[in-house]
Design an enzyme around this catalytic site. Structure first.
Site, short mmCIF file in Angstrom:
data_model
loop_
_atom_site.label_atom_id
_atom_site.label_comp_id
_atom_site.label_asym_id
_atom_site.label_seq_id
_atom_site.Cartn_x
_atom_site.Cartn_y
_atom_site.Cartn_z
N TYR A 138 60.39 1.92 36.65
CA TYR A 138 61.66 2.64 36.69
C TYR A 138 61.47 4.14 36.93
CZ TYR A 138 64.89 -1.06 35.26
OH TYR A 138 65.69 -2.17 35.22
N LYS A 189 51.68 -8.75 31.70
CA LYS A 189 51.12 -9.49 32.84
C LYS A 189 49.68 -9.04 32.98
CE LYS A 189 51.59 -12.38 36.31
NZ LYS A 189 51.82 -13.83 36.14
N ASP A 221 55.68 -14.54 32.88
CA ASP A 221 56.19 -15.78 33.49
C ASP A 221 56.27 -16.89 32.45
OD1 ASP A 221 53.42 -15.70 33.34
OD2 ASP A 221 53.05 -16.64 35.28
N ASP A 245 64.13 -5.70 31.13
CA ASP A 245 65.40 -5.78 31.84
C ASP A 245 65.70 -7.23 32.20
OD1 ASP A 245 67.69 -4.89 33.34
OD2 ASP A 245 66.52 -5.18 35.16
N ASP A 249 68.41 -10.27 30.10
CA ASP A 249 69.52 -11.02 30.72
C ASP A 249 69.34 -12.52 30.49
OD1 ASP A 249 70.62 -8.67 31.71
OD2 ASP A 249 71.00 -9.51 33.69
C1 IPM Z 1 70.38 -2.63 32.05
C2 IPM Z 1 70.85 -2.45 33.46
C3 IPM Z 1 70.30 -1.13 34.00
C4 IPM Z 1 68.79 -1.23 34.02
C5 IPM Z 1 70.87 -0.71 35.36
C6 IPM Z 1 72.37 -0.60 35.34
C7 IPM Z 1 70.27 0.57 35.85
O1 IPM Z 1 70.49 -3.54 34.23
O2 IPM Z 1 70.66 -1.75 31.20
O3 IPM Z 1 69.74 -3.63 31.77
O4 IPM Z 1 68.21 -1.77 34.96
O5 IPM Z 1 68.17 -0.76 33.06
MG MG Z 2 69.68 -5.15 33.11
#
Ligand code: IPM
Ligand code: MG
Length: 354
Positions: A138, A189, A221, A245, A249
């Site tokens: 990042y 990893k 993975d 990240d 999710d």
């Molecule tokens: C998160 C989001 C952000 C990230 C984006 C919006 C930049 O996906 O907070 O997980 O990648 O960190």
């Molecule tokens: Mg995210």
């Protein structure tokens, strides 16, 4: 307490509004809250030509906590990097030194049918992903898109971690595991990437200071697979910015909806940024269908971590459980036999339960 209210884009404003009301109503320590709103993300670009307007950054720096909505507008990947809404959030995390991102994934028993996984797999799910937030691909340099000697364009990002960056997030991970069930799984990893080999070495070394915490290591993975196969094995997962990240999710979906999940981003002191894990969802913005519970639960994390008000946080979490027990559901968690409500009605129900 000074709170910067940064609703941002898409569904951000409609979920942040009830979250702010719940925050003020739930606090138990007799604190006065001063909430000041400012634009960020696409709203920052619209207001001041910058996804993180300087005035917004100053306000955040001058606040005790930040309640954030979402950053992102339709088609924003086509914008130049500096104008992208998400860049405002990334710069804010970095500028305030908020390096530790706490993303709990908890399954509320009432939502077991909303999960895309079988009830037997997700029952009892209660894990926390601790994502490093200030390093990795990042922020690593060099980065960019440039032509090589032959004129072909090359895209470059750099996955980079210093020992001290790994050490501080590892300490946060061990402290967190100690306060929970005592299990820490470090995800890397290390079989392929040098940066992750260093990650594993440093986490292992820090672990010697926490003999009471059971440390394990998993490749990313395998961790992605294990999260779907036996997610209740996990207690705390500590990982880098990029893997965190992605895995957060994935973990969110185990709970039924990403709309349920709050997060806290903390640095060296009590100041934190609190945001729902879901994004701006421009496709449903302004339709009163978004789930405000992730934002409301983020307000609970704010009380717990930045306001030292665990009782207030407990009150919010109990109110959320109460509305779920009443059968109220936004569209994302709606299942047969429950009552579908909109964003505002869900917020009002939590306030009433409080
Ligand atoms: C998160 C989001 C952000 C990230 C984006 C919006 C930049 O996906 O907070 O997980 O990648 O960190
Ligand atoms: Mg995210």
């Amino acid at each position: 307490m000074k709170i910067a209210l940064l609703p941002g884009d898409g569904i951000g404003p409609e979920v942040t509004r009830p979250a702010a009301q719940v925050l003020v109503a739930a606090a138990t320590r007799g604190r006065a809250f001063v909430l000041t709103e400012a634009p960020i993300g696409g709203a920052g670009v619209a207001a001041a030509g910058d996804p993180l307007p300087e005035a917004t950054a100053r306000l955040a720096e001058d606040s005790d906590a930040i309640l954030f909505g979402a950053a992102g507008i339709a088609g924003d990947t086509l914008l130049p990097a500096t104008q992208r809404p998400g860049a405002g959030l990334l710069r804010l995390r970095k500028r305030l030194g908020l390096y530790a991102n706490y993303r709990p994934a908890v399954l509320y028993p009432e939502l077991i049918d909303a999960s895309s996984l079988k009830p037997g797999i997700v029952r009892g799910l209660d894990l926390m992903i601790l994502r490093e937030l200030n390093g990795d691909a990042y922020f690593g340099e060099p980065r960019g898109i440039a032509a090589d000697a032959s004129g072909e364009r090359v895209g470059v990002n750099t996955m980079r971690y210093t020992e001290s960056e790994i050490r501080r997030i590892a300490h946060a991970g061990f402290r967190l595991a100690r306060a929970r069930k005592g299990k820490l799984c470090s995800v890397d990893k290390a079989n392929v990437l040098e940066v992750m080999k260093l990650w594993r070495e440093v986490v292992t070394a820090v672990g010697r200071e926490y003999p009471d915490v059971a440390l394990s290591h998993m490749f990313v993975d395998a961790a992605a697979m294990h999260l779907l196969r036996r997610p209740t094995d996990f207690d705390v997962i500590v990982t880098g910015n990029m893997f965190g990240d992605i895995l957060s999710d994935e973990a969110a979906m185990l709970t039924g909806s990403i709309g349920m999940l709050p997060s806290a981003s903390l640095g060296a002191d009590r100041r934190g940024l609190y945001e729902p894990v879901h994004g701006s969802a421009p496709d449903i913005a302004g339709q009163d269908v978004a789930n405000p519970l992730g934002a409301i639960l983020s307000a609970a994390m704010l009380l717990r971590f930045s306001a030292d008000d665990a009782a207030g946080a407990d009150r919010i979490e109990a109110a959320v459980r109460a509305v779920l027990a009443q059968g109220l559901r936004t569209a994302d968690i709606h299942t047969p036999g429950t009552t579908r409500v909109g964003t505002a009605a869900m917020g009002a129900a939590v306030l009433a339960a409080l």
